[in-house]
Design a protein around this motif. Structure first.
Motif, PDB file in Angstrom:
ATOM      1  N   HIS A  41       0.638 -47.828   4.938  1.00  0.00           N
ATOM      2  CA  HIS A  41       0.089 -48.150   3.627  1.00  0.00           C
ATOM      3  C   HIS A  41      -1.355 -48.628   3.749  1.00  0.00           C
ATOM      4  CE1 HIS A  41       4.507 -49.059   2.531  1.00  0.00           C
ATOM      5  NE2 HIS A  41       4.202 -47.844   2.160  1.00  0.00           N
ATOM      6  N   TYR A  44      -4.608 -43.291  -3.647  1.00  0.00           N
ATOM      7  CA  TYR A  44      -4.395 -43.274  -2.203  1.00  0.00           C
ATOM      8  C   TYR A  44      -5.702 -42.917  -1.523  1.00  0.00           C
ATOM      9  CZ  TYR A  44       0.581 -43.915  -2.779  1.00  0.00           C
ATOM     10  OH  TYR A  44       1.803 -44.448  -3.080  1.00  0.00           O
ATOM     11  N   ASP A  82       3.387 -50.367  -0.331  1.00  0.00           N
ATOM     12  CA  ASP A  82       2.338 -49.369  -0.469  1.00  0.00           C
ATOM     13  C   ASP A  82       1.272 -49.883  -1.436  1.00  0.00           C
ATOM     14  OD1 ASP A  82       2.734 -48.070  -3.337  1.00  0.00           O
ATOM     15  OD2 ASP A  82       4.721 -48.425  -2.494  1.00  0.00           O
ATOM     16  N   VAL A 137       0.894 -40.892   4.434  1.00  0.00           N
ATOM     17  CA  VAL A 137       0.846 -41.939   3.425  1.00  0.00           C
ATOM     18  C   VAL A 137       1.760 -41.549   2.271  1.00  0.00           C
ATOM     19  CG1 VAL A 137      -1.503 -42.572   4.064  1.00  0.00           C
ATOM     20  CG2 VAL A 137      -1.140 -40.958   2.181  1.00  0.00           C
ATOM     21  N   ASN A 148       6.385 -46.527  -1.532  1.00  0.00           N
ATOM     22  CA  ASN A 148       7.660 -47.053  -1.043  1.00  0.00           C
ATOM     23  C   ASN A 148       8.787 -46.183  -1.559  1.00  0.00           C
ATOM     24  OD1 ASN A 148       6.086 -50.037  -1.243  1.00  0.00           O
ATOM     25  ND2 ASN A 148       7.435 -49.725   0.508  1.00  0.00           N
TER      26      ASN A 148
END
Length: 568
Positions: free
Chosen positions: A500, A536, A176, A350, A353
């Motif tokens: 990711h 993100y 990620d 999303v 990990n």
């Protein structure tokens, strides 16, 4: 021959068995002491083949020519012990290099095989564990580690042998954004603190190009550019002028490079490369509008740029109601996981990990049996796992696709000629026609991903669950994949993917959700979703925030500059 070169090659070409075209053709370059070199190019262009040539025991089987050198000596005649110690290799899949049960044993394994005395092994493992921040999980089972921790362990297990050079083949493909950052920060420290030379093959160039001393660009087996990062945009433009076509890797370059290139700032010697450089460069050009301190506005619609019309959301294709699941009795991976996906939607999940993204797809598919909760699906579901090799059972790429059209797999009504035609069409779509007779295990990571996806698409699913579908894919094929997924959605099919790849989600998804602590803690329309996030989100959003309004993608920044009269 340069005496300071750690690794070098002269006119290296290679052809795999049963192939007529070389995988790599007439490659020559060198890597200097402590140099950080990034190798990039579209999937299948020969990056992995080239990397494997620099590790004696990984040189692929086939027909080759040219010379390979380690510190001026023939690399292929190196002593096996010296090759293992001096040239480290880290691959794409974190699980494939792990060979022991505990973290501390994995660190010691390579040294034990080299016959290093026990006292020295203990000292080196203690030192490397502290350098990599492994103290809290030093004695944990390897099976309990996250993907990011496993890849850090792979890197540490190589570094502990004190190599002169590290070869890395897309090591962040399954990590990620935060895990990727940690891994690359560690790699940068190793290069800076220890002077270890690095040759890194990557598709995710946003983070790695700013770290590089040089960037090597490959295309169709050839090395087409060798440049410092700031000259990448100029090299891409030169290739376009000379060949009347863009290199596929151009769309994967850092957002600052893409914006600079699109705005044609040819009077500037070098383009910005990193987010920091890009933000400073962007602010400097915005100041030329005569409105210092005020961000320029972008006429970006609140609808996603790829969407032409709102879809009806009355019909639900997939409803996941309060799923609970753990791999062990007292473990919680999913807790009241709930998701409603309308028919015809591309929905992206999303998260970090270990947050449960892959588990969620497996629970929806029924591979993992939840303790509680229900799944209601309107139609046939198909699932593509992270490891495409798990789908391969045949000897050639063409046979893999043909197997999905046999009578026992739902192709009873098809004639042999129809099956052959559909396989040929799918190979052409997947850009694998030249590899039709190649063993699936010999394909590159991106080619394997495309082949596995092709197998599922031949079954004509109503709902497609994709776990990291862009892993290993170059920018050009990502666009092609997105167009196909959008076409499926326009025909009433539904796609749920976990990824990711923030830019792919931002560019193509209708809605996104963030999975944390077993639940979707936030979800919404794509642009609104990413606008609120700090980590993100996309590189373009981070580069433009506070400078030119609501820019989610590189083209948003270009449009804002053009509208403000800042573009060259």
């Amino acid at each position: 021959m340069e005496q300071k070169a750690v690794l070098s090659c002269e006119h290296v070409s290679f052809c795999y068995p049963r192939q007529t075209d070389n995988a790599i053709e007439d490659i020559s370059f060198s890597i200097g002491e402590a140099e950080f070199v990034v190798l990039c190019g579209q999937s299948g262009c020969g990056k992995t083949t080239l990397l494997r040539h620099f590790k004696k025991n990984q040189i692929p089987f086939g027909t080759g020519s040219g010379k390979l050198y380690y510190r001026g000596s023939d690399l292929e005649t190196m002593d096996d012990r010296e090759s293992a110690a001096r040239i480290g290799f880290v691959g794409q899949n974190p699980d494939t290099q792990l060979v022991t049960d505990k973290v501390w044993h994995e660190l010691a394994f390579g040294l034990e095989n080299l016959g290093v005395p026990g006292e020295q092994i203990r000292r080196r493992t203690a030192e490397i564990a502290q350098y990599f921040g492994m103290e809290s999980w030093f004695r944990r089972p390897v099976s309990e580690l996250s993907g990011g921790q496993k890849q850090l362990l792979n890197l540490a297990s190589v570094v502990i042998m004190q190599p002169d050079v590290l070869l890395l083949d897309e090591p962040t493909a399954q990590l990620d954004p935060i895990g990727t950052g940690r891994f690359l920060d560690t790699l940068r420290r190793l290069n800076r603190d220890l002077g270890t030379a690095v040759l890194l093959s990557e598709q995710r160039l946003e983070e790695v190009v700013p770290m590089a001393d040089r960037v090597l660009i490959m295309h169709q087996g050839h090395l087409v550019a060798d440049a410092v990062p700031g000259q990448c945009a100029a090299k891409l433009e030169a290739y376009e002028r000379d060949h009347n076509e863009a290199l596929p890797i151009a769309s994967a370059m850092p957002v600052a490079v893409r914006v600079w290139k699109a705005c044609h700032y040819r009077d500037e010697a070098n383009s910005p490369v990193s987010i920091r450089q890009g933000k400073s460069w962007l602010a400097d050009h915005v100041r030329k509008t005569g409105q210092p301190g005020e961000p320029i506005k972008s006429a970006v619609s609140d609808r996603h740029p790829c969407h032409t019309a709102k879809r009806a959301v009355s019909e639900t294709a997939l409803f996941v109601d309060r799923l609970c699941f753990g791999y062990q009795k007292d473990q919680r991976v999913l807790e009241d996981f709930t998701m409603r996906v309308p028919k015809g939607m591309l929905y992206a999940v999303v998260g970090g990990n270990g947050s449960g993204k892959s588990t969620a797809l497996k629970a929806i598919m029924g591979i993992c049996k939840p303790r509680r909760g229900n799944v209601k699906a309107a139609g046939k579901i198909r699932f593509l796992a992270q490891n495409p090799k798990s789908l391969f059972t045949e000897l050639t790429a063409a046979e893999e696709l043909m197997a999905m059209l046999l009578p026992e797999n739902g192709g009873a009504g098809l004639k042999e000629a129809d099956r052959t035609q559909r396989v040929g069409e799918m190979l052409s779509y997947l850009e694998l026609t030249a590899q039709r007779e190649q063993n699936p295990m010999d394909l590159s990571g991106g080619q394997q991903q495309r082949l596995a996806l092709g197998k599922l698409l031949l079954t004509e699913p109503d709902i497609l669950l994709l776990d990291e579908p862009t892993k290993g894919l170059d920018g050009a094929f990502k666009e092609k994949l997105a167009e196909f997924l959008k076409d499926l959605c326009s025909k009433g099919k539904t796609v749920v993917l976990v990824s990711h790849d923030m830019e792919f989600c931002a560019r193509y998804a209708d809605q996104c959700g963030l999975l944390f602590d077993g639940q979707l803690i936030s979800e919404g329309e794509t642009r609104a979703f990413f606008r609120e996030n700090v980590f993100y989100t996309t590189a373009a959003q981070r580069m433009s925030r506070g400078v030119c309004g609501d820019c989610l993608l590189a083209e948003d920044i270009v449009r804002a500059l053009q509208e403000a009269g800042c573009a060259g």
